[in-house]
Structures are given as C-alpha cells and as structure tokens.
Enzyme design. Structure first.
Site, PDB file in Angstrom:
ATOM      1  N   LYS A  10       3.642  11.229   9.517  1.00  0.00           N
ATOM      2  CA  LYS A  10       2.484  11.596   8.698  1.00  0.00           C
ATOM      3  C   LYS A  10       1.201  11.790   9.525  1.00  0.00           C
ATOM      4  CE  LYS A  10       4.248   9.297   4.545  1.00  0.00           C
ATOM      5  NZ  LYS A  10       3.876   8.454   3.388  1.00  0.00           N
ATOM      6  N   TYR A  50       5.769  15.855  -3.403  1.00  0.00           N
ATOM      7  CA  TYR A  50       5.482  14.582  -4.069  1.00  0.00           C
ATOM      8  C   TYR A  50       5.389  14.712  -5.582  1.00  0.00           C
ATOM      9  CZ  TYR A  50       4.753  12.069   0.331  1.00  0.00           C
ATOM     10  OH  TYR A  50       4.920  11.450   1.546  1.00  0.00           O
ATOM     11  N   PHE A  58      -2.583   7.648  -7.377  1.00  0.00           N
ATOM     12  CA  PHE A  58      -2.859   7.993  -5.980  1.00  0.00           C
ATOM     13  C   PHE A  58      -2.379   9.390  -5.592  1.00  0.00           C
ATOM     14  CE2 PHE A  58       1.069   5.392  -6.035  1.00  0.00           C
ATOM     15  CZ  PHE A  58       1.983   6.290  -5.462  1.00  0.00           C
ATOM     16  N   ARG A  86      15.388   3.751   6.336  1.00  0.00           N
ATOM     17  CA  ARG A  86      14.486   2.947   5.509  1.00  0.00           C
ATOM     18  C   ARG A  86      14.275   1.561   6.129  1.00  0.00           C
ATOM     19  NH1 ARG A  86      12.821   5.418   1.064  1.00  0.00           N
ATOM     20  NH2 ARG A  86      12.268   3.551  -0.105  1.00  0.00           N
ATOM     21  N   THR A  92       6.964  -0.049   2.432  1.00  0.00           N
ATOM     22  CA  THR A  92       5.902   0.952   2.210  1.00  0.00           C
ATOM     23  C   THR A  92       4.535   0.398   2.598  1.00  0.00           C
ATOM     24  OG1 THR A  92       7.178   1.834   0.359  1.00  0.00           O
ATOM     25  CG2 THR A  92       4.857   2.455   0.445  1.00  0.00           C
ATOM     26  N   ARG A 103       6.426   0.943  10.442  1.00  0.00           N
ATOM     27  CA  ARG A 103       5.193   0.675   9.688  1.00  0.00           C
ATOM     28  C   ARG A 103       4.502  -0.599  10.155  1.00  0.00           C
ATOM     29  NH1 ARG A 103       7.996   2.816   4.195  1.00  0.00           N
ATOM     30  NH2 ARG A 103       7.172   4.935   4.192  1.00  0.00           N
ATOM     31  N   ASN A 113       0.723   5.408   5.911  1.00  0.00           N
ATOM     32  CA  ASN A 113       1.774   4.520   6.389  1.00  0.00           C
ATOM     33  C   ASN A 113       2.746   5.177   7.379  1.00  0.00           C
ATOM     34  OD1 ASN A 113       3.122   6.072   4.566  1.00  0.00           O
ATOM     35  ND2 ASN A 113       3.947   4.407   3.337  1.00  0.00           N
ATOM     36  N   HIS A 116       7.532   8.932   6.314  1.00  0.00           N
ATOM     37  CA  HIS A 116       8.262   9.026   5.040  1.00  0.00           C
ATOM     38  C   HIS A 116       9.745   9.130   5.365  1.00  0.00           C
ATOM     39  CE1 HIS A 116       9.733  10.496   1.166  1.00  0.00           C
ATOM     40  NE2 HIS A 116      10.456  11.333   1.882  1.00  0.00           N
ATOM     41  N   GLU A 127      14.969  17.313  -0.144  1.00  0.00           N
ATOM     42  CA  GLU A 127      13.792  17.306   0.745  1.00  0.00           C
ATOM     43  C   GLU A 127      14.046  18.139   2.000  1.00  0.00           C
ATOM     44  OE1 GLU A 127      12.254  12.911  -0.796  1.00  0.00           O
ATOM     45  OE2 GLU A 127      12.826  13.145   1.299  1.00  0.00           O
TER      46      GLU A 127
END
Ligand code: CMP
Length: 139
Positions: A10, A50, A58, A86, A92, A103, A113, A116, A127
C-alpha cells in the site's frame, strides 16, 4: 495445496521505500512473487476493489489513501498461499499484529497498514483478475 493469492503493497509502504523489505518477508515465508506491477490506482479501480466496504464509514478515506501514492500489486503463489499470507501480514490493526509480521514491522495504523491480502481463494481469483491477465502470471 498450491494456491495463489492477491497482494497489495500500500501507499504508506511505497512512500517509505519499503517494497523490498516487504518482499523479503513474503519470500522468507516461502511465498513466490509470480506477478508484480507498480501502479498508481485510479479512483475507479480503488472504489471497485473495495466495493464490499462501500457502506463502511472509512470507505471514502480508504479510497483516498489507496490512490494517494503508488501501490505494488502482486500475485503470490505457494502452499495454502491465502492463509499463509494472512499469517505473514498479521492482524489488520498493527497494534494487535504478532511479532515478525509485516504489519507489526511496518504498518502505521489500521488504515495505513502497509499490505492487503485476499481473505479467500474465491476473492483471490476475483482480485487477481482486476489487475492481471493469465499471461502476466509466470509461475
Ligand atoms: P484491507 O485488508 O486492505 O481491507 C480493507 C481495509 O480497510 C483494511 O485492509 C484496512 O486498511 C481498512 N480499514 C479497516 N478498518 C479500518 C478503520 N477502522 N479505519 C480505516 N481503515 C480501515
């Protein structure tokens, strides 16, 4: 089972020049980066990506953030890649992320964060298809 998952490095991470450091954690975890591209997400791409969060408070902030600087979109391949990634990303909210996770190491907040990762094989396929064609993925 060998699987593929979709990853995004990100804007908070690309801004701090952390692409290589994030990729090192990914590769050290045994996941292979089988496709990768640095892009500036458009507002339309971020909104669509998203859209499941469209009703969340948010959402606007999330779309704004994801379009604020370049991101690196990736396809990761490996044993149980969805669950494995993950695990490697951590929770998260970085305050709750386990030691050694991306993270915990790099994320700045629950919104910013750093990474993704897809939450299921089905979503990974959806995706991946938003950013890559089969020809882009070299396993
Ligand atoms: P990601 O895995 O990309 O999927 C949805 C994103 O929404 C999530 O990571 C966070 O970056 C973001 N997000 C989740 N909760 C919040 C929140 N409370 N405030 C801002 N962003 C959030």
């Amino acid at each position: 089972m060998t699987e593929r998952t979709f990853s995004i490095i990100k804007p908070d991470a690309t801004r701090r020049n952390l692409t290589g450091k994030v990729n090192a954690v990914i590769e050290d975890a045994g996941l292979r980066i089988v496709a990768q591209r640095r892009i500036k997400m458009t507002e339309a791409q971020a909104k669509k990506f998203y859209e499941v969060h469209a009703e969340r408070p948010f959402y606007g902030e999330l779309v704004e953030f994801m379009t604020s600087a370049p991101v690196v979109v990736q396809v990761l391949e490996g044993e149980n890649a969805v669950a494995r990634y993950r695990e490697v990303m951590g929770a998260t909210n970085p305050a709750q992320a386990a030691d050694g996770t991306i993270r915990k190491l790099y994320a700045e907040s629950v919104g910013e964060n750093s990474v993704h990762g897809s939450d299921s094989i089905e979503n990974a396929k959806i995706e991946i298809a938003q950013f890559f064609t089969d020809a882009d993925i070299v396993g």
